[in-house]
Design a protein around this motif. Structure first.
Motif, PDB file in Angstrom:
ATOM      1  N   THR A   1       7.166 -33.403  27.207  1.00 40.75           N
ATOM      2  CA  THR A   1       7.433 -34.841  27.334  1.00 40.75           C
ATOM      3  C   THR A   1       6.939 -35.576  26.095  1.00 40.75           C
TER       4      THR A   1
ATOM      5  N   ARG B   1      17.696 -33.106  35.926  1.00 43.71           N
ATOM      6  CA  ARG B   1      17.911 -34.060  34.831  1.00 43.71           C
ATOM      7  C   ARG B   1      18.098 -33.360  33.494  1.00 43.71           C
TER       8      ARG B   1
ATOM      9  N   VAL C   1      16.398 -35.094  28.929  1.00 43.53           N
ATOM     10  CA  VAL C   1      16.873 -36.468  28.735  1.00 43.53           C
ATOM     11  C   VAL C   1      15.679 -37.422  28.742  1.00 43.53           C
ATOM     12  N   HIS C   2      15.891 -38.562  28.129  1.00 42.16           N
ATOM     13  CA  HIS C   2      14.884 -39.624  28.077  1.00 42.16           C
ATOM     14  C   HIS C   2      13.568 -39.094  27.513  1.00 42.16           C
ATOM     15  N   GLU C   3      12.495 -39.166  28.281  1.00 38.31           N
ATOM     16  CA  GLU C   3      11.186 -38.783  27.752  1.00 38.31           C
ATOM     17  C   GLU C   3      10.970 -37.275  27.720  1.00 38.31           C
TER      18      GLU C   3
END
Length: 289
Positions: free
Chosen positions: A218, A256, A259-261
């Motif tokens: 992350t 998920r 993606v994102h963080e």
């Protein structure tokens, strides 16, 4: 006797019962020829019901018991029940009939249900073999990136892989545990098979205690103008724990993907010496804005 397909093996009715081209129905099976072979205390319709409720390997074994059961186990009506039960999400249509369903499979009118079942089984075996090869190729170092994992999952869905197909071809101890996990996740997430059914299949296949490790990185947080180190989190678990929904965080990460963080997600064979949970900073220097 074995029913062989490239990359996959499964017990075959074709090896036990020879091909029969004469179409049978419940009515035709009650003709005098069948009645003369049937024990007096077993009605024809009851015998057909018994045969149609059996798994295919049990049906093949039953067909080797006597001349009566051999004839009955070749009946078209029995194999139609087997096909519709195994691929319950599919719609079967005869050649030339119109169907707007995306899950419709056309059965040639000249082909009996038993031959059609064997053809469809071999087709699913080939699909399973290709998916196993793909996973093994992508996980040569015993780890699989989440993008490849999700691609394999989508392929199973697009090729209309059913629950019994997973149970026959992907729940095998000789395969890598990554393939076992793929089949398990596909059953729970895509097919919505009840957990108790899947867990029973895991235990009967003797793979419920096999372990997997999922790692994800992350993005480091910002603090006072500096970015902290990226965090590495990992979770080791058994297939049984996954099936019991004890790994909700892992399920969310696998769903998920990166993606994102979340920068990266990796699925790998668990190291028996590792702990069940760890979270640490990745080796990455913080950056100043």
């Amino acid at each position: 006797m074995r029913w062989k397909a490239e990359g996959a093996e499964e017990d075959s009715p074709q090896q036990i019962i020879k091909s029969n081209t004469s179409p049978y129905s419940f009515q035709r099976c009650t003709q005098s020829k069948m009645s003369s072979l049937l024990p007096l205390h077993v009605p024809d319709d009851i015998a057909l019901q018994i045969a149609s409720l059996l798994p295919v390997w049990d049906l093949c074994a039953l067909g080797s018991c006597s001349r009566f059961w051999r004839e009955l186990c070749k009946s078209d009506c029995v194999w139609e029940c087997l096909a519709r039960r195994r691929w319950s999400l599919l719609e079967f249509s005869d050649h030339g009939s119109s169907s707007s369903s995306c899950t419709a499979i056309e059965k040639p009118t000249s082909m009996g249900w038993r031959s059609f079942y064997i053809e469809l089984h071999n087709e699913k075996a080939a699909i399973a073999a290709s998916v196993v090869r793909f996973v093994e190729k992508c996980s040569s170092s015993e780890s699989l990136e989440v993008g490849e994992y999700q691609k394999a999952m989508r392929n199973l869905n697009q090729l209309q892989f059913g629950y019994q197909d997973v149970e026959m071809f992907l729940f095998k101890p000789k395969l890598t545990v990554l393939v076992n996990l793929l089949g398990l996740h596909y059953c729970l997430n895509w097919l919505r098979v009840p957990a108790e059914c899947v867990l029973k299949a895991l235990q009967s296949s003797e793979i419920s205690e096999r372990q997997v490790c999922v790692k994800w990185w992350t993005l480091g947080r910002w603090s006072h103008g500096y970015r902290m180190r990226d965090e590495l989190c990992s979770r080791c678990f058994t297939l049984l724990d996954f099936g019991l929904a004890k790994q909700e965080e892992v399920l969310a990460v696998l769903y998920r993907g990166a993606v994102h963080e979340v920068l990266r997600v990796q699925i790998c064979v668990a190291d028996p010496s590792s702990t069940s949970w760890s979270c640490q900073g990745a080796r990455r220097e913080g950056k100043k804005t």
